[in-house]
Write a protein that holds these residues in place. Structure first.
Motif, PDB file in Angstrom:
ATOM      1  N   VAL A 192       0.857  -1.193   0.000  1.00  0.00           N
ATOM      2  CA  VAL A 192       0.000   0.000   0.000  1.00  0.00           C
ATOM      3  C   VAL A 192       0.891   1.242   0.000  1.00  0.00           C
ATOM      4  O   VAL A 192       1.412   1.645   1.050  1.00  0.00           O
ATOM      5  CB  VAL A 192      -0.928   0.011   1.238  1.00  0.00           C
ATOM      6  CG1 VAL A 192      -1.787   1.278   1.233  1.00  0.00           C
ATOM      7  CG2 VAL A 192      -1.799  -1.235   1.264  1.00  0.00           C
ATOM      8  N   PRO A 193       1.103   1.883  -1.160  1.00  0.00           N
ATOM      9  CA  PRO A 193       1.970   3.063  -1.210  1.00  0.00           C
ATOM     10  C   PRO A 193       1.294   4.288  -0.602  1.00  0.00           C
ATOM     11  O   PRO A 193       0.067   4.431  -0.658  1.00  0.00           O
ATOM     12  CB  PRO A 193       2.230   3.258  -2.702  1.00  0.00           C
ATOM     13  CG  PRO A 193       1.059   2.631  -3.385  1.00  0.00           C
ATOM     14  CD  PRO A 193       0.609   1.500  -2.502  1.00  0.00           C
ATOM     15  N   ASP A 194       2.115   5.124  -0.008  1.00  0.00           N
ATOM     16  CA  ASP A 194       1.613   6.364   0.587  1.00  0.00           C
ATOM     17  C   ASP A 194       1.619   7.502  -0.435  1.00  0.00           C
ATOM     18  O   ASP A 194       0.710   8.326  -0.467  1.00  0.00           O
ATOM     19  CB  ASP A 194       2.461   6.724   1.799  1.00  0.00           C
ATOM     20  CG  ASP A 194       1.977   7.971   2.503  1.00  0.00           C
ATOM     21  OD1 ASP A 194       0.826   7.979   2.964  1.00  0.00           O
ATOM     22  OD2 ASP A 194       2.757   8.957   2.580  1.00  0.00           O
ATOM     23  N   ALA A 197      -2.627   3.653  -7.599  1.00  0.00           N
ATOM     24  CA  ALA A 197      -2.900   2.275  -7.197  1.00  0.00           C
ATOM     25  C   ALA A 197      -3.039   2.204  -5.677  1.00  0.00           C
ATOM     26  O   ALA A 197      -2.124   2.566  -4.941  1.00  0.00           O
ATOM     27  CB  ALA A 197      -1.782   1.351  -7.667  1.00  0.00           C
ATOM     28  N   ALA A 198      -4.187   1.737  -5.203  1.00  0.00           N
ATOM     29  CA  ALA A 198      -4.384   1.588  -3.757  1.00  0.00           C
ATOM     30  C   ALA A 198      -3.541   0.454  -3.210  1.00  0.00           C
ATOM     31  O   ALA A 198      -3.013   0.534  -2.095  1.00  0.00           O
ATOM     32  CB  ALA A 198      -5.863   1.350  -3.455  1.00  0.00           C
ATOM     33  N   VAL A 199      -3.407  -0.611  -4.007  1.00  0.00           N
ATOM     34  CA  VAL A 199      -2.592  -1.767  -3.627  1.00  0.00           C
ATOM     35  C   VAL A 199      -1.819  -2.213  -4.863  1.00  0.00           C
ATOM     36  O   VAL A 199      -2.382  -2.291  -5.964  1.00  0.00           O
ATOM     37  CB  VAL A 199      -3.472  -2.928  -3.109  1.00  0.00           C
ATOM     38  CG1 VAL A 199      -2.600  -4.135  -2.757  1.00  0.00           C
ATOM     39  CG2 VAL A 199      -4.293  -2.501  -1.908  1.00  0.00           C
ATOM     40  N   LEU A 200      -0.550  -2.512  -4.700  1.00  0.00           N
ATOM     41  CA  LEU A 200       0.263  -2.964  -5.819  1.00  0.00           C
ATOM     42  C   LEU A 200      -0.188  -4.354  -6.245  1.00  0.00           C
ATOM     43  O   LEU A 200      -0.363  -5.253  -5.404  1.00  0.00           O
ATOM     44  CB  LEU A 200       1.741  -3.001  -5.427  1.00  0.00           C
ATOM     45  CG  LEU A 200       2.373  -1.676  -4.989  1.00  0.00           C
ATOM     46  CD1 LEU A 200       3.853  -1.869  -4.670  1.00  0.00           C
ATOM     47  CD2 LEU A 200       2.199  -0.609  -6.059  1.00  0.00           C
ATOM     48  N   TYR A 222       0.789   4.385 -11.570  1.00  0.00           N
ATOM     49  CA  TYR A 222       0.574   5.826 -11.695  1.00  0.00           C
ATOM     50  C   TYR A 222      -0.627   6.107 -12.582  1.00  0.00           C
ATOM     51  O   TYR A 222      -0.924   5.360 -13.521  1.00  0.00           O
ATOM     52  CB  TYR A 222       1.825   6.498 -12.267  1.00  0.00           C
ATOM     53  CG  TYR A 222       3.080   6.190 -11.468  1.00  0.00           C
ATOM     54  CD1 TYR A 222       3.342   6.854 -10.273  1.00  0.00           C
ATOM     55  CD2 TYR A 222       3.984   5.224 -11.901  1.00  0.00           C
ATOM     56  CE1 TYR A 222       4.481   6.568  -9.533  1.00  0.00           C
ATOM     57  CE2 TYR A 222       5.123   4.936 -11.170  1.00  0.00           C
ATOM     58  CZ  TYR A 222       5.362   5.599  -9.984  1.00  0.00           C
ATOM     59  OH  TYR A 222       6.480   5.304  -9.248  1.00  0.00           O
ATOM     60  N   GLY A 223      -1.313   7.201 -12.289  1.00  0.00           N
ATOM     61  CA  GLY A 223      -2.516   7.559 -13.019  1.00  0.00           C
ATOM     62  C   GLY A 223      -2.219   8.355 -14.269  1.00  0.00           C
ATOM     63  O   GLY A 223      -1.075   8.417 -14.752  1.00  0.00           O
TER      64      GLY A 223
END
Length: 497
Positions: A272-274, A418-421, A428-429
């Protein structure tokens, strides 16, 4: 050819290797067990740890003080002693030839070639010291110079010189052949931008090479000068012409591999990236400038003990241009963004006339008391770095008018969405145009300096000389950066109240 042609050849090679020792914090097996989510370690993160993760801890202790309390996690001690390999290779060669065409004509040529590659941990600008994440730096330098000195008459000498030099250097991640998608990290990076993203997980050492990699640049210069020296009675006259062509080719892909930040080690193991970002767009830029100069100087011996020098130089520094027309600008009068479509970034300046005057006076005629004075104006060519971007230490991207978020080849930034990898899920959006824009005043003028000096020398004895001097300089039309969106005092006061 005997007594007419002479040559010299030289080669030098350097090989250096070693290891940089440092201390770091790395996760232990217990850290992973104690912080793993209930469903287990995220599969992308598991691949990352297995293939591209930290080295094993080789000192006692854990860097996580309280595995069950994320707010209490803190760096306590380093638990890994690193030995990061580095290397340096340099090969240099010089060849020089002198040929006496005739008693009055000497031709000289020289060629220098230098090639090197370095691999070092680059921790000065946000990089890390972990093995396998060095910055690889190939460099190649070439220089050619040709000169002819011809004595046309007993009082006239002509000197012609032609020079060319090229400096090429790149900065690439050591793991530049690694495709992040092979472990499920879908960064969308092209082959040129391969390599693990820059990953930070507090309190551990950074994963991935410096976020400034990859980037590369080639600077090349042509220089021609023809100078005539003429001695006529009490006059020593010099006349000449000078031409310079400077070009810069640059790729500036800072953060193009992407960055990923995790708020805690638990978040990292859960995938979960910040936060994080990635530059998007083609940063390949190619600029050039053609400059010309004419000059004349006369040193006249007014008396046996007085010499006066008068000179005038005219410089034209060509307008810097981008070969593909990728410069964009901001109109400073109305703030509008402008696509130049072949127009100049700024207006040419043809008024760069630079007078020089100096005098040397042997007051007594015995060489014991001498007064010297001089004044001159000196113009300065524009640095193409002002337009090509400014390589930063800590900021994300510091461009010039070559890199803006609009125009034919805009620069954009992506943020983590991405909420979770997960494999196949883009990290990236959609890219958004860069928020900052840089422009140039179309009435930009050439900077110049006024240099002046007055010098007094007095011999006090056979072995002692007293010298007192005053040297000064003053700059005019010097470049500066300013924020045209900065509010005035009235706007600030109105907001405050």
């Amino acid at each position: 050819v005997k007594d007419r042609t002479f040559f010299f050849v030289d080669y030098e090679g350097t090989r250096e290797s070693g290891a940089e020792s440092s201390l770091a914090c790395v996760p232990t097996a217990a850290d992973i067990t104690n912080n793993a989510p209930a469903g287990g370690v995220n599969p992308v993160i598991a691949n990352l740890i297995a293939q591209k993760g930290w080295p094993a801890a080789n000192l006692t202790g854990s860097c996580i003080a309280s595995p069950t309390d994320a707010t209490a996690q803190t760096l306590v001690n380093s638990n890994a002693s690193l030995s990061t390999p580095f290397s340096n290779r340099v090969d240099s060669m010089i060849a020089k030839v002198d040929h006496q065409i005739s008693t009055n004509n000497l031709l000289t040529g020289r060629y220098y070639f230098g090639d090197s590659s370095q691999s070092f941990p680059l921790a000065l600008t946000g990089g890390g010291l972990l093995p396998n994440y060095n910055t690889f730096t190939p460099t190649r330098v070439q220089l050619v110079s040709i000169s002819e000195v011809a004595t046309l008459t007993p009082t006239i000498v002509n000197e012609a010189r032609l020079g060319w030099n090229r400096f090429a250097e790149g900065f690439f991640p050591e793991d530049r052949s690694f495709d992040p998608s092979s472990i499920g990290l879908d960064t969308g990076a092209t082959t040129y931008n391969f390599g693990l993203p820059t990953i930070t997980v507090s309190p551990f050492a950074q994963l991935g090479s410096d976020k400034g990699d990859p980037r590369q640049r080639v600077d090349s210069n042509w220089h021609f000068i023809d100078n005539v020296s003429w001695k006529k009675g009490r006059h020593d006259i010099k006349l000449g012409y000078e031409f310079r062509r400077t070009s810069v080719s640059q790729i500036f892909n800072r953060t193009a591999r992407g960055t990923l930040d995790f708020g805690s080690f638990s978040d990292f193991l859960a995938g979960v990236p910040d936060s994080g970002s990635q530059i998007f767009g083609n940063t390949d830029r190619n600029t050039f400038e053609n400059s010309h100069a004419l000059y004349a100087q006369d040193s006249v011996h007014l008396k046996k003990n007085v010499t006066l020098s008068l000179g005038l130089r005219w410089d034209y520094y060509g307008v810097i241009q981008e070969k593909q027309g990728l410069f964009t600008n901001i109109n400073p009068t109305n703030g509008e963004l402008e696509v130049l479509n072949g127009k100049n970034l700024y207006n040419p300046d043809y008024k760069n006339f630079a007078p020089r005057v100096s005098m040397a006076w042997d007051v007594t005629g015995k060489g014991t008391t001498v007064v010297r004075a001089g004044f001159g104006i000196f113009y300065d060519a524009f640095s193409q770095d002002l337009f090509m971007g400014h390589l930063p230490f800590n900021s994300s991207f510091d461009p010039g008018p070559a890199y803006n978020g609009f125009g034919p080849d805009p620069i954009s930034f992506n943020s983590v969405t991405a909420a979770v990898l997960a494999p196949g899920t883009p990290i990236y959006g959609a890219p958004a145009p860069m928020g900052d824009a840089f422009g140039v005043d179309p009435n930009l003028r050439t900077p110049y300096m006024e240099n002046f000096n007055l010098n007094f020398q007095q011999q006090l004895g056979k072995k002692t000389v007293l010298q007192v001097g005053y040297v000064g300089s003053q700059g005019h039309k010097l470049f500066r950066f300013r924020d045209i969106n900065q509010p005035g005092q009235a706007a600030i006061d109105a907001y405050d109240y």
